[in-house]
Write an enzyme that holds these catalytic residues in place. Structure first.
Site, PDB file in Angstrom:
ATOM      1  N   GLU A  67     -24.585  23.498 -70.849  1.00 47.06           N
ATOM      2  CA  GLU A  67     -25.231  23.262 -72.146  1.00 47.06           C
ATOM      3  C   GLU A  67     -26.066  24.492 -72.422  1.00 47.06           C
ATOM      4  O   GLU A  67     -27.214  24.588 -72.024  1.00 47.06           O
ATOM      5  CB  GLU A  67     -26.079  21.982 -72.085  1.00 47.06           C
ATOM      6  CG  GLU A  67     -26.534  21.533 -73.444  1.00 47.06           C
ATOM      7  CD  GLU A  67     -27.739  22.301 -73.922  1.00 47.06           C
ATOM      8  OE1 GLU A  67     -27.533  23.278 -74.679  1.00 47.06           O
ATOM      9  OE2 GLU A  67     -28.852  21.947 -73.551  1.00 47.06           O
TER      10      GLU A  67
ATOM     11  N   GLU B  69     -27.362  31.210 -78.097  1.00 47.36           N
ATOM     12  CA  GLU B  69     -28.061  31.341 -76.809  1.00 47.36           C
ATOM     13  C   GLU B  69     -27.126  31.949 -75.770  1.00 47.36           C
ATOM     14  O   GLU B  69     -27.309  31.758 -74.571  1.00 47.36           O
ATOM     15  CB  GLU B  69     -28.647  29.998 -76.368  1.00 47.36           C
ATOM     16  CG  GLU B  69     -29.785  29.581 -77.291  1.00 47.36           C
ATOM     17  CD  GLU B  69     -30.616  28.416 -76.787  1.00 47.36           C
ATOM     18  OE1 GLU B  69     -30.420  27.980 -75.642  1.00 47.36           O
ATOM     19  OE2 GLU B  69     -31.460  27.947 -77.575  1.00 47.36           O
TER      20      GLU B  69
HETATM   21  C1  LIG Z   1     -30.269  25.291 -73.215  1.00 49.34           C
HETATM   22  S1  LIG Z   1     -30.849  25.138 -71.566  1.00 49.34           S
HETATM   23  C2  LIG Z   1     -30.096  23.595 -71.110  1.00 49.34           C
HETATM   24  C3  LIG Z   1     -30.165  23.194 -69.696  1.00 49.34           C
HETATM   25  C4  LIG Z   1     -29.847  21.732 -69.379  1.00 49.34           C
HETATM   26  N1  LIG Z   1     -28.572  21.334 -69.906  1.00 49.34           N
HETATM   27  C5  LIG Z   1     -30.911  20.817 -69.935  1.00 49.34           C
HETATM   28  O1  LIG Z   1     -30.673  20.182 -70.961  1.00 49.34           O
HETATM   29  O2  LIG Z   1     -31.965  20.720 -69.313  1.00 49.34           O
HETATM   30  C6  LIG Z   1     -29.936  26.378 -70.755  1.00 49.34           C
HETATM   31  C7  LIG Z   1     -30.313  26.567 -69.313  1.00 49.34           C
HETATM   32  O3  LIG Z   1     -29.365  27.460 -68.755  1.00 49.34           O
HETATM   33  C8  LIG Z   1     -30.022  28.458 -67.992  1.00 49.34           C
HETATM   34  N2  LIG Z   1     -29.185  29.661 -68.068  1.00 49.34           N
HETATM   35  C9  LIG Z   1     -28.944  30.396 -69.168  1.00 49.34           C
HETATM   36  N3  LIG Z   1     -28.112  31.406 -68.874  1.00 49.34           N
HETATM   37  C10 LIG Z   1     -27.825  31.304 -67.549  1.00 49.34           C
HETATM   38  C11 LIG Z   1     -27.037  32.060 -66.654  1.00 49.34           C
HETATM   39  N4  LIG Z   1     -26.374  33.135 -67.086  1.00 49.34           N
HETATM   40  N5  LIG Z   1     -26.946  31.659 -65.363  1.00 49.34           N
HETATM   41  C12 LIG Z   1     -27.635  30.574 -64.935  1.00 49.34           C
HETATM   42  N6  LIG Z   1     -28.414  29.812 -65.735  1.00 49.34           N
HETATM   43  C13 LIG Z   1     -28.511  30.171 -67.034  1.00 49.34           C
HETATM   44  C14 LIG Z   1     -31.382  28.625 -68.649  1.00 49.34           C
HETATM   45  O4  LIG Z   1     -32.326  29.131 -67.740  1.00 49.34           O
HETATM   46  C15 LIG Z   1     -31.694  27.198 -69.101  1.00 49.34           C
HETATM   47  O5  LIG Z   1     -32.378  26.484 -68.102  1.00 49.34           O
END
Ligand SMILES: C[S@@+](CC[C@H](N)C(=O)[O-])C[C@H]1O[C@@H](n2cnc3c(N)ncnc32)[C@H](O)[C@@H]1O
Length: 289
Positions: free
Chosen positions: A84, A93
């Protein structure tokens, strides 16, 4: 398998705290299909919560990995990649770049959830949004006085008039075979103007296909009832444009990238041309590292 309990509120709350882990474990429990689950998260603060949940709710069934999914070295490949990483405007994002980068951990016949997502825009009139946006301080360098008019705002939109129904802008699918091509895009969209009005920018939405015919959407005509995780994006224009009934509005959107960032540029060419907003990411971009 031990039952998976949900702490109240946590199953649907907050970034990186594991609601998709809860859902995956629950799906495994309901379907009686055992899973080996890895939760990959690069944000250290979110990792604390994931570890806490693993100890307290998930019976330590989850392997928690503190890594960037694009560079995580995994000695196996997974069947299902659940993520997500979506913003109000879908890909804003960097979900496309993250999931492309993570595709190396997915089996050839593996599936991604979501399997695709599409951004949408509607032209809008809203003196309130426009005035509020103009009042934001320009945070950019002194030679860039465009900063506040050249970025996306996430807004619970109320005081506005949607001039025309939303149209799709950019679509991304996962997994994909052509990983050597980047995720740059261009879209030109036309809207018929139903009555005299004033263009103050665009409302941005997204729709995502999770799997087969199961979707989530914040686009008004297909909105997922009861879902309040995302507000729309307000994509402003620097100067308002007066529109007359029967005219046609043509808008242009670009998604562009270089080695370190991704950004949008946007413009209007009909009935009047306005300058390209955010040229070369001078005001706003999304960082890849
Ligand atoms: C929009 S949030 C949603 C997370 C989860 N689905 C929630 O609702 O709590 C996106 C998450 O993905 C992580 N994230 C983004 N890009 C990433 C990457 N390249 N590798 C690992 N984690 C990542 C961010 O740190 C964030 O915690």
């Amino acid at each position: 398998m031990l039952p998976i309990t949900y702490p109240i509120g946590q199953a649907k709350n907050g970034a990186g705290r594991g609601p998709l882990v809860f859902a995956s474990l629950k799906a495994s429990e309901n379907s009686k299909v055992p899973v080996k689950l890895y939760a990959v998260e690069k944000n250290e603060n979110a990792l604390h919560v994931l570890n806490y949940n693993n100890d307290n709710y998930w019976h330590n069934l989850v392997t928690i990995i503190g890594a960037d999914m694009r560079t995580w070295k995994f000695d196996r490949k997974c069947d299902i990649l659940v993520s997500e990483l979506l913003g109000s405007f879908g890909d804003n994002e960097l979900s496309p770049e993250c999931l492309d980068g993570a595709q190396h951990i997915l089996k050839e016949d593996g599936i991604c959830i979501p399997s695709s997502y599409t951004s949408y825009i509607s032209p809008l009139q809203s003196q309130t949004l426009f005035s509020n946006m103009k009042m934001f301080k320009n945070a950019g360098p002194l030679d860039n006085r465009h900063n506040n008019t050249e970025q996306l705002y996430v807004v619970n939109m109320r005081n506005m008039y949607i001039i025309a129904p939303a149209k799709p802008v950019f679509t991304f699918k996962h997994p994909r075979n052509d990983l050597e091509t980047n995720n740059d895009r261009y879209a030109s969209l036309t809207f018929d103007i139903p009555q005299d009005c004033v263009l103050h920018g665009f409302a941005g939405y997204f729709e995502a296909i999770l799997y087969k015919n199961i979707n989530i959407s914040i686009e008004p005509t297909t909105f997922s009832k009861g879902m309040f995780s995302w507000y729309p994006a307000y994509i402003p224009i620097k100067n308002s444009v007066t529109l007359k009934k029967g005219e046609r509005l043509r808008a242009h959107f670009w998604r562009l990238s270089d080695v370190s960032k991704v950004w949008y540029e946007w413009s209007v060419s009909e009935p009047y041309a306005v300058p390209v907003h955010n040229p070369n990411a001078r005001s706003y971009s999304m960082h890849l590292h």
